[in-house]
Design an enzyme around this catalytic site. Structure first.
Site, PDB file in Angstrom:
ATOM      1  N   GLU A 163      21.140  26.168 -16.111  1.00  0.00           N
ATOM      2  CA  GLU A 163      21.256  25.188 -17.192  1.00  0.00           C
ATOM      3  C   GLU A 163      20.288  24.010 -17.067  1.00  0.00           C
ATOM      4  O   GLU A 163      20.725  22.853 -16.954  1.00  0.00           O
ATOM      5  CB  GLU A 163      22.692  24.661 -17.271  1.00  0.00           C
ATOM      6  CG  GLU A 163      23.689  25.715 -17.648  1.00  0.00           C
ATOM      7  CD  GLU A 163      25.110  25.161 -17.798  1.00  0.00           C
ATOM      8  OE1 GLU A 163      25.344  23.980 -17.533  1.00  0.00           O
ATOM      9  OE2 GLU A 163      25.995  25.948 -18.183  1.00  0.00           O
ATOM     10  N   GLU A 358      28.097  32.513 -17.549  1.00  0.00           N
ATOM     11  CA  GLU A 358      29.271  31.632 -17.514  1.00  0.00           C
ATOM     12  C   GLU A 358      29.960  31.676 -18.864  1.00  0.00           C
ATOM     13  O   GLU A 358      29.290  31.666 -19.905  1.00  0.00           O
ATOM     14  CB  GLU A 358      28.903  30.158 -17.263  1.00  0.00           C
ATOM     15  CG  GLU A 358      28.500  29.822 -15.869  1.00  0.00           C
ATOM     16  CD  GLU A 358      28.193  28.335 -15.700  1.00  0.00           C
ATOM     17  OE1 GLU A 358      28.717  27.495 -16.472  1.00  0.00           O
ATOM     18  OE2 GLU A 358      27.413  28.029 -14.794  1.00  0.00           O
TER      19      GLU A 358
HETATM   20  O1  IFM Z   1      31.114  23.359 -14.410  1.00  0.00           O
HETATM   21  C1  IFM Z   1      30.047  23.581 -15.274  1.00  0.00           C
HETATM   22  C2  IFM Z   1      28.943  24.342 -14.574  1.00  0.00           C
HETATM   23  O2  IFM Z   1      28.493  23.679 -13.446  1.00  0.00           O
HETATM   24  C3  IFM Z   1      27.773  24.534 -15.486  1.00  0.00           C
HETATM   25  N1  IFM Z   1      28.188  25.101 -16.742  1.00  0.00           N
HETATM   26  C4  IFM Z   1      29.304  24.516 -17.426  1.00  0.00           C
HETATM   27  C5  IFM Z   1      30.476  24.386 -16.482  1.00  0.00           C
HETATM   28  C6  IFM Z   1      31.661  23.748 -17.222  1.00  0.00           C
HETATM   29  O3  IFM Z   1      31.321  22.477 -17.658  1.00  0.00           O
END
Ligand code: IFM
Length: 455
Positions: A163, A358
């Site tokens: 990210e 994710e």
């Molecule tokens: O916890 C975070 C993660 O580190 C990166 N993506 C989003 C998740 C939830 O906010």
């Protein structure tokens, strides 16, 4: 069910969010150490210094992954644990931790999916400008080499960065996460350019030095748009909404992915950023060649999306959600079609196999009087999103895997421990782990390769 036979079901975490023991056994500080000490920076003054104490409890945690039946586990390596100063001397104890973790995973039949960078930048290099320093790409390549040399005899699946959109925007523009900066657009663009160069250098290092034939990707986020209806006009408007750059900020998909996959910065971004008065980073000779290394997969993190319809002239128009629309504890809208259209649009544009690296639900879960943790909303959220992911596959998108965020409740950055994303509840006072109902449910999904989703 649409999920192909070899569809990969996994869970995900990151180093700073779970390991704790941040300056233990020779590890150096990351940018989150000073950031978390800033008054008011993190909810309740929390930090990742203890987190889930996974550094010491990893063996038990791998056992719990086995109970859930995970086929793959996505984790990140802490750069300053491995190289305390960011470059130079390697910390053998830090590397040895990841050795043990990888061995435990393989022993349990769980594929390790390793992310090199999930935001815990070495503080020692931040003082030299961090991602604003052009040398950051070399620093990252050196670090990647150390990890690859040590683990690539056992690790085959690699992600470079997690990210970048988040740490550029929230770390370098809005000061919400480390390093807590408020930089000009021009400087954000520079940090981004160096990040992309670092990504490319790391891909080169992995390909050149991995001992087992690697699969290499990244795990990005960005904007996800889905159409208000299946009319051609709405679908096209959502596609445009997701892929265009209209605002002079770095929260988008294409400023990152176009150079990496297509070898050029997108025209609309160049126009919008220039119009906002930013001079664009000097693209050095050879930069684009470095940035646009071949990838084996596109990892994307998707939690929510915007609903888009076609405006009068066909341009994307946001359809507001009605009052009372479902939300998670963060107040992010629950938008299952994001997991159909997001991967679909990305696959169409970039033609790479997609992994959902994710997706998950922040809840306010607690241990009930019967000793269980009942989280029906997480189950319902995940079921709805996975059904939509199945539709993406039926539509023709080449989606190969799904990593649920997160394995454990953990340190949620500026929100500290106030947001729980885990399939496993963690009592942060005692470190007791309890499998939530969603963990048991997810096991059934994995075992049936998604067939239980529609029952
Ligand atoms: O916890 C975070 C993660 O580190 C990166 N993506 C989003 C998740 C939830 O906010």
């Amino acid at each position: 069910m649409p999920f192909p036979e070899r569809f990969l079901w996994g869970g995900a975490t990151s180093s700073y969010q779970i390991e704790g023991n941040v300056e233990t056994d020779g590890a150096g500080p990351s940018i989150f150490e000073p950031f978390c000490r800033r008054p008011g920076a993190v909810f309740g003054g929390h930090s990742g210094s203890v987190a889930c104490d996974h550094y010491r409890r990893f063996a038990g945690d791998v056992g719990l992954m086995g109970q859930i039946g995970l086929r793959a586990y996505r984790f990140s390596v802490s750069w300053p644990r491995v190289i305390p100063g960011g470059v130079g001397r390697v910390n053998e104890s830090g590397l040895a931790f990841y050795d043990r973790l990888v061995d435990a995973l393989l022993g349990a039949g769980i594929q390790p999916w390793l992310t090199l960078y999930h935001w815990d930048f070495p503080q020692a290099l931040q003082t030299q400008g961090g991602w604003l320093n052009r040398d950051s790409a070399d620093w990252f390549a050196e670090y990647a080499g150390v990890v690859v040399d040590r683990l690539s005899d056992r690790v085959q699946h690699w992600m470079t960065i997690n990210e970048p959109q988040v740490y550029i925007k929230f770390g370098h523009a809005d000061a919400k996460i480390a390093p807590g900066l408020r930089l000009s657009l021009e400087e954000q663009l520079l940090a981004c350019h160096n990040t992309l160069r670092a990504h490319g250098r790391a891909v080169q290092v992995i390909r050149a030095r991995a001992k087992r034939s690697p699969t290499v990707g990244w795990a990005v986020v960005g904007r996800t748009d889905f159409p208000a209806s299946e009319s051609e006009a709405d679908v096209e408007a959502a596609r445009r909404g997701m892929m265009e750059i209209r605002e002079p900020d770095l929260w988008n998909n294409t400023w990152y992915a176009d150079p990496v996959i297509q070898g050029t910065y997108p025209e609309d971004g160049l126009r919008v950023y220039r119009a906002a008065g930013a001079s664009l980073p000097t693209v050095g000779a050879g930069d684009m060649e470095v940035i646009s290394q071949r990838l084996d997969f596109y990892g994307v993190n998707i939690y929510d999306g915007r609903c888009i319809r076609s405006g009068a002239d066909g341009s994307p128009e946001v359809v507001p959600f009605p009052s009372g629309h479902p939300q998670n504890a963060f107040r992010w809208f629950v938008t299952p079609p994001a997991l159909r259209w997001g991967p679909r649009f990305l696959h169409e544009r970039y033609q790479l196999p997609i992994y959902i690296t994710e997706n998950g639900f922040a809840g306010l879960d607690w241990v009930a009087t019967d000793g269980g943790v009942h989280d029906p909303q997480r189950i319902d959220y995940t079921r709805r999103y996975l059904l939509e992911l199945g539709r993406a596959i039926t539509d023709g998108a080449d989606v190969r895997g799904y990593f649920h965020w997160s394995l454990l409740d953990n340190f949620e950055w500026a929100e500290g421990y106030s947001q729980r994303f885990g399939l496993i509840h963690v009592d942060f006072a005692t470190q007791k782990r309890t499998l939530k109902d969603s963990a048991h449910w997810y096991r059934g999904v994995i075992e049936s390769n998604g067939r239980t989703l529609s029952s």
